[in-house]
Write a protein that holds these residues in place. Structure first.
Motif, PDB file in Angstrom:
ATOM      1  N   UNK A   1      -5.470  -6.221  -6.101  1.00 15.45           N
ATOM      2  CA  UNK A   1      -6.407  -6.543  -7.177  1.00 15.45           C
ATOM      3  C   UNK A   1      -6.275  -8.012  -7.556  1.00 15.45           C
ATOM      4  N   UNK A   2      -7.391  -8.618  -7.970  1.00 13.94           N
ATOM      5  CA  UNK A   2      -7.389 -10.024  -8.361  1.00 13.94           C
ATOM      6  C   UNK A   2      -6.945 -10.136  -9.816  1.00 13.94           C
ATOM      7  N   UNK A   3      -5.801 -10.767 -10.030  1.00 12.65           N
ATOM      8  CA  UNK A   3      -5.260 -10.908 -11.388  1.00 12.65           C
ATOM      9  C   UNK A   3      -5.622 -12.246 -12.013  1.00 12.65           C
TER      10      UNK A   3
ATOM     11  N   UNK B   1      -0.046  -0.573  -4.232  1.00 13.91           N
ATOM     12  CA  UNK B   1      -1.079  -0.571  -3.189  1.00 13.91           C
ATOM     13  C   UNK B   1      -0.518  -1.071  -1.861  1.00 13.91           C
ATOM     14  N   UNK B   2       0.355  -2.089  -1.946  1.00 15.80           N
ATOM     15  CA  UNK B   2       0.952  -2.611  -0.718  1.00 15.80           C
ATOM     16  C   UNK B   2       1.825  -1.553  -0.047  1.00 15.80           C
ATOM     17  N   UNK B   3       2.615  -0.822  -0.868  1.00 18.71           N
ATOM     18  CA  UNK B   3       3.445   0.242  -0.286  1.00 18.71           C
ATOM     19  C   UNK B   3       2.588   1.351   0.311  1.00 18.71           C
ATOM     20  N   UNK B   4       1.508   1.699  -0.407  1.00 20.77           N
ATOM     21  CA  UNK B   4       0.612   2.727   0.123  1.00 20.77           C
ATOM     22  C   UNK B   4      -0.033   2.269   1.429  1.00 20.77           C
ATOM     23  N   UNK B   5      -0.392   0.968   1.472  1.00 20.86           N
ATOM     24  CA  UNK B   5      -0.995   0.439   2.692  1.00 20.86           C
ATOM     25  C   UNK B   5      -0.012   0.500   3.857  1.00 20.86           C
ATOM     26  N   UNK B   6       1.249   0.171   3.579  1.00 17.84           N
ATOM     27  CA  UNK B   6       2.264   0.255   4.626  1.00 17.84           C
ATOM     28  C   UNK B   6       2.440   1.695   5.106  1.00 17.84           C
TER      29      UNK B   6
ATOM     30  N   UNK C   1      -1.040  -5.346 -13.331  1.00 23.27           N
ATOM     31  CA  UNK C   1      -1.775  -5.535 -12.074  1.00 23.27           C
ATOM     32  C   UNK C   1      -0.798  -5.832 -10.943  1.00 23.27           C
ATOM     33  N   UNK C   2       0.261  -6.606 -11.251  1.00 24.90           N
ATOM     34  CA  UNK C   2       1.267  -6.879 -10.225  1.00 24.90           C
ATOM     35  C   UNK C   2       1.947  -5.610  -9.749  1.00 24.90           C
TER      36      UNK C   2
END
Length: 464
Positions: free
Chosen positions: A214-216, A234-239, A227-228
């Motif tokens: 997301x753009x913070x 989201x990064x962990x889910x993407x991995x 948001x961080x």
């Protein structure tokens, strides 16, 4: 079965509005109470002055303290019937003992109630169901005369009317100001929460598989930590999703061949009438099944140790020397089948690291398995440990054909196999080793053995 009570969803805007408006209400209430007492005091001052002047004028008419008192004099005082003068005034003249000697009412009090105070003494009381304000004056005796007290009391209709008028001029504008403030607070909250609403719309408009951060940049400073944290999730889910996709792709790619062979061999076995040929086909099916089972186990091991897999929550304190020696013992029978000397050289001191015992066993098992496969009969394989500059080195060395320099970087890639090696395999063993090393924060190097031949794989773990 009792249904679970529905959780009440609290709106952030409503919560903030409730808190702010409650604070404004209590502030208004406190201001009104303080204003009431201040107004009451302000209203009493001019009326007390008028009441005192009236009492002093009455005392002059009665000639109190002159020695020639006119106690039978009947002064004309407001009775509350005249327009514009709703208050009734009464008076009493009493002696020092509080005995009435003149007046149109009985307001007498003993002089002791003054407690030694001189001058006018104001007090509040109630008479005939009406609140009153009274002033008391004292006139000392002269040359053998008597001491007299004068008590003048009036009702408080005009005072209360003045208080109500002043309060109306204070409270109503304050109430209007509170209402304007509530509108300003509502608008401010709406504008202040607008970035959150835009963020909500952005997330709602995303596709199901869009896990980009997301753009913070346009978010308020207070929301950026949230948001961080969401971006980290989201990064962990993407991995995890990428690991799942890789696992599915790898499984589909690698299991296609064994299952196709298994199907062919099963069809062949069904068509065969000869017992020996049927037995041979069944043996081939068993070999394919074992190969498929090993491949599935390797794929699962790779998935467990990839980024986004198990992580480090399963790490415990491990004594690396004991773990390596135990793992080596499990491969001794396989080494003996090829007449290979499998040795272990440990260190004198204990070497403790943090890690996952299952993953480390898989890592070392793959290294030993590769060494046994590629080392010729009567060869040597040594598992060696050493402590170097705050790290412990775990080394698997053999005297097999070795790995050419141009292949050493790529052998850790998935499914990469060196052509002409003469050995079957899936090309996943060293890829699993690399993922386990990365997961444990270790380092790995690949080179030749001590004699310039064979392969030596060295892994460096930080010592705890």
């Amino acid at each position: 079965m009792m249904s679970k009570p529905e959780e009440i969803v609290v709106s952030l805007r409503s919560h903030l509005m409730e808190r702010l408006l409650t604070a404004l209400f209590w502030l208004w209430l406190l201001s009104t109470i303080v204003g009431y007492f201040a107004t009451l005091n302000y209203a009493n001052q001019p009326h007390d002055l008028i009441l005192l002047q009236r009492a002093q004028a009455l005392a002059e008419q009665l000639k109190l303290g002159s020695g020639q008192e006119r106690l039978d004099y009947q002064p004309i005082l407001p009775d509350g019937s005249e327009p514009g003068h709703p208050d009734r005034v009464v008076y009493t003249v009493s002696d020092s003992n509080g005995i009435k000697v003149a007046g149109n009412a009985n307001l007498a009090r003993p002089v002791s109630y003054r407690k030694g105070k001189d001058g006018p003494l104001f007090s509040n009381s109630e008479r005939e169901g009406e609140k009153t304000r009274m002033v008391s004056l004292i006139y000392p005796a002269r040359a053998g005369g008597k001491l007299y007290q004068l008590h003048v009391s009036e009702t408080t209709h005009q005072r209360r009317e003045l208080v109500r008028g002043i309060l109306a001029n204070i409270v109503i504008p304050q109430l209007l100001l509170i209402m304007i403030s509530a509108g300003a607070v509502w608008y401010g909250l709406k504008e202040g929460l607008a970035p959150l609403e835009r963020l909500r719309q952005e997330v709602a408009a995303r596709k199901r598989d869009d896990l980009n951060s997301l753009d913070a940049a346009k978010a308020p400073e207070e929301v950026r930590p949230l948001i961080g944290a969401v971006n980290d999730l989201l990064e962990r889910l993407q991995q995890i999703m990428q690991a799942q996709k890789r696992f599915v792709a790898d499984a589909a790619h690698q299991l296609r061949t064994p299952f196709a062979g298994l199907k062919t061999q099963a069809e062949l076995a069904l068509r065969e009438n000869d017992v020996e040929r049927k037995q041979h086909a069944l043996q081939l099916m068993l070999t394919s099944t074992r190969h498929g089972t090993r491949l599935v186990n390797q794929l699962l091991a790779l998935a467990r140790n990839e980024p986004g897999g198990q992580g480090t929550h399963s790490f415990t304190m491990l004594e690396l020397g004991q773990l390596a020696q135990s793992c080596a013992m499990q491969w001794v029978p396989m080494a003996l089948e090829k007449n290979i000397d499998l040795g272990f050289e440990g260190v004198e001191t204990q070497t403790w690291i943090r890690g996952d015992a299952v993953s480390l066993n898989e890592m070392l098992g793959n290294l030993i398995d590769n060494a046994i496969r590629y080392t010729p009969a009567t060869g040597h394989i040594t598992i060696r440990m050493a402590c170097e500059q705050g790290k412990v080195r775990l080394c698997v060395e053999d005297n097999g054909p070795g790995i050419a320099a141009q292949h050493r970087e790529r052998v850790f890639e998935r499914f990469y196999r060196i052509l002409g090696s003469g050995q079957s395999g899936s090309g996943l063993g060293l890829a699993i080793v690399a993922e386990v090393v990365k997961r444990h924060g270790a380092e790995i190097s690949l080179g030749q053995g001590r004699t310039g031949t064979g392969t030596r794989v060295s892994i460096y773990f930080p010592i705890i």
